[in-house]
Motif scaffolding. Structure first.
Motif, PDB file in Angstrom:
ATOM      1  N   LEU A   1       4.456 -11.595 -13.357  1.00 22.66           N
ATOM      2  CA  LEU A   1       3.895 -10.565 -14.219  1.00 22.66           C
ATOM      3  C   LEU A   1       2.390 -10.435 -14.021  1.00 22.66           C
ATOM      4  N   LEU A   2       1.716 -11.572 -13.858  1.00 19.83           N
ATOM      5  CA  LEU A   2       0.277 -11.538 -13.598  1.00 19.83           C
ATOM      6  C   LEU A   2       0.003 -10.863 -12.255  1.00 19.83           C
ATOM      7  N   ALA A   3       0.770 -11.211 -11.226  1.00 18.48           N
ATOM      8  CA  ALA A   3       0.610 -10.575  -9.915  1.00 18.48           C
ATOM      9  C   ALA A   3       0.915  -9.079 -10.014  1.00 18.48           C
ATOM     10  N   LEU A   4       1.907  -8.716 -10.805  1.00 18.02           N
ATOM     11  CA  LEU A   4       2.243  -7.313 -10.995  1.00 18.02           C
ATOM     12  C   LEU A   4       1.089  -6.562 -11.647  1.00 18.02           C
ATOM     13  N   SER A   5       0.393  -7.220 -12.562  1.00 14.96           N
ATOM     14  CA  SER A   5      -0.751  -6.559 -13.204  1.00 14.96           C
ATOM     15  C   SER A   5      -1.867  -6.298 -12.191  1.00 14.96           C
ATOM     16  N   TYR A   6      -2.067  -7.222 -11.263  1.00 15.58           N
ATOM     17  CA  TYR A   6      -3.058  -6.992 -10.209  1.00 15.58           C
ATOM     18  C   TYR A   6      -2.596  -5.897  -9.245  1.00 15.58           C
TER      19      TYR A   6
ATOM     20  N   PRO B   1      -5.285   0.331  -5.450  1.00 16.76           N
ATOM     21  CA  PRO B   1      -5.149   1.736  -5.050  1.00 16.76           C
ATOM     22  C   PRO B   1      -4.095   1.978  -3.972  1.00 16.76           C
ATOM     23  N   ARG B   2      -3.660   0.939  -3.287  1.00 18.18           N
ATOM     24  CA  ARG B   2      -2.621   1.099  -2.264  1.00 18.18           C
ATOM     25  C   ARG B   2      -1.227   1.209  -2.863  1.00 18.18           C
ATOM     26  N   THR B   3      -1.094   0.936  -4.155  1.00 20.00           N
ATOM     27  CA  THR B   3       0.199   1.006  -4.834  1.00 20.00           C
ATOM     28  C   THR B   3       0.546   2.469  -5.113  1.00 20.00           C
TER      29      THR B   3
ATOM     30  N   TYR C   1       4.377   6.023  -8.423  1.00 20.22           N
ATOM     31  CA  TYR C   1       5.637   5.744  -9.109  1.00 20.22           C
ATOM     32  C   TYR C   1       5.826   4.239  -9.317  1.00 20.22           C
ATOM     33  N   ALA C   2       5.398   3.428  -8.367  1.00 17.53           N
ATOM     34  CA  ALA C   2       5.474   1.974  -8.533  1.00 17.53           C
ATOM     35  C   ALA C   2       4.483   1.513  -9.591  1.00 17.53           C
ATOM     36  N   ARG C   3       3.304   2.128  -9.608  1.00 19.00           N
ATOM     37  CA  ARG C   3       2.297   1.798 -10.624  1.00 19.00           C
ATOM     38  C   ARG C   3       2.811   2.151 -12.020  1.00 19.00           C
ATOM     39  N   ALA C   4       3.455   3.308 -12.149  1.00 20.49           N
ATOM     40  CA  ALA C   4       3.986   3.731 -13.447  1.00 20.49           C
ATOM     41  C   ALA C   4       5.055   2.750 -13.934  1.00 20.49           C
TER      42      ALA C   4
ATOM     43  N   LEU D   1       9.328  -1.743  -5.285  1.00 21.79           N
ATOM     44  CA  LEU D   1       8.650  -0.472  -5.017  1.00 21.79           C
ATOM     45  C   LEU D   1       7.221  -0.644  -4.507  1.00 21.79           C
ATOM     46  N   ILE D   2       6.646  -1.815  -4.752  1.00 25.92           N
ATOM     47  CA  ILE D   2       5.272  -2.071  -4.333  1.00 25.92           C
ATOM     48  C   ILE D   2       5.294  -2.573  -2.887  1.00 25.92           C
ATOM     49  N   PRO D   3       4.407  -2.046  -2.038  1.00 24.54           N
ATOM     50  CA  PRO D   3       4.377  -2.495  -0.636  1.00 24.54           C
ATOM     51  C   PRO D   3       4.182  -4.013  -0.544  1.00 24.54           C
ATOM     52  N   PRO D   4       4.857  -4.667   0.402  1.00 27.44           N
ATOM     53  CA  PRO D   4       4.794  -6.128   0.526  1.00 27.44           C
ATOM     54  C   PRO D   4       3.376  -6.683   0.680  1.00 27.44           C
ATOM     55  N   GLN D   5       2.533  -5.996   1.445  1.00 24.23           N
ATOM     56  CA  GLN D   5       1.171  -6.491   1.636  1.00 24.23           C
ATOM     57  C   GLN D   5       0.374  -6.442   0.332  1.00 24.23           C
TER      58      GLN D   5
END
Length: 127
Positions: free
Chosen positions: A16-21, A26-28, A31-34, A76-80
């Motif tokens: 969850l912490l990594a998801l918040s970062y 800006p590369r996210t 739709y993944a950010r939402a 949905l978030i790019p692996p990098q």
């Protein structure tokens, strides 16, 4: 068994912490950010979709909805971006606290559901 549950909870908090970062990166994609913000809002909100005092169902939403939403957001978030976010979360671990914005968004969702249910009910009665 208890150690496994503690370990799983610790991994969930770290993700969850990594998801918040990752949601702030800006590369996210939008739709993944939402979705990430929705998952974080639900996770950090002091109220749940189904209150915990309701037997079985109260905890079922925490055991199913949160991991499912997290899983989908992570896909949905790019692996990098996720790799960078996990590294940042490992460098700067901090506790994700309850969010007033999460509370307000959950109240807004509840209000929208009540309005939709009321409109459905009134339309059904007029037929």
């Amino acid at each position: 068994m208890l150690d496994r549950l503690k370990s799983a909870a610790s991994r969930l908090k770290a993700e969850l912490l990594a998801l918040s970062y990752a949601a702030r990166d800006p590369r996210t994609p939008w739709y993944a950010r939402a979705l990430a913000l929705l998952v974080l809002t639900y996770a950090l909100s002091p109220i749940d979709l189904i209150p915990d005092f309701i037997p079985v169902l109260g905890y079922l939403d925490d055991l199913l909805l949160l991991p499912a939403g997290l899983w989908l957001a992570l896909r949905l978030i790019p692996p990098q971006v996720m790799a960078d976010a996990r590294a940042q979360a490992a460098r700067h671990p901090h506790k994700l606290g309850k969010s007033i914005w999460g509370l307000l968004l959950m109240l807004l969702i509840y209000a929208a559901l009540v309005v939709l249910a009321w409109r459905w009910w009134t339309l059904r009665q007029s037929i």
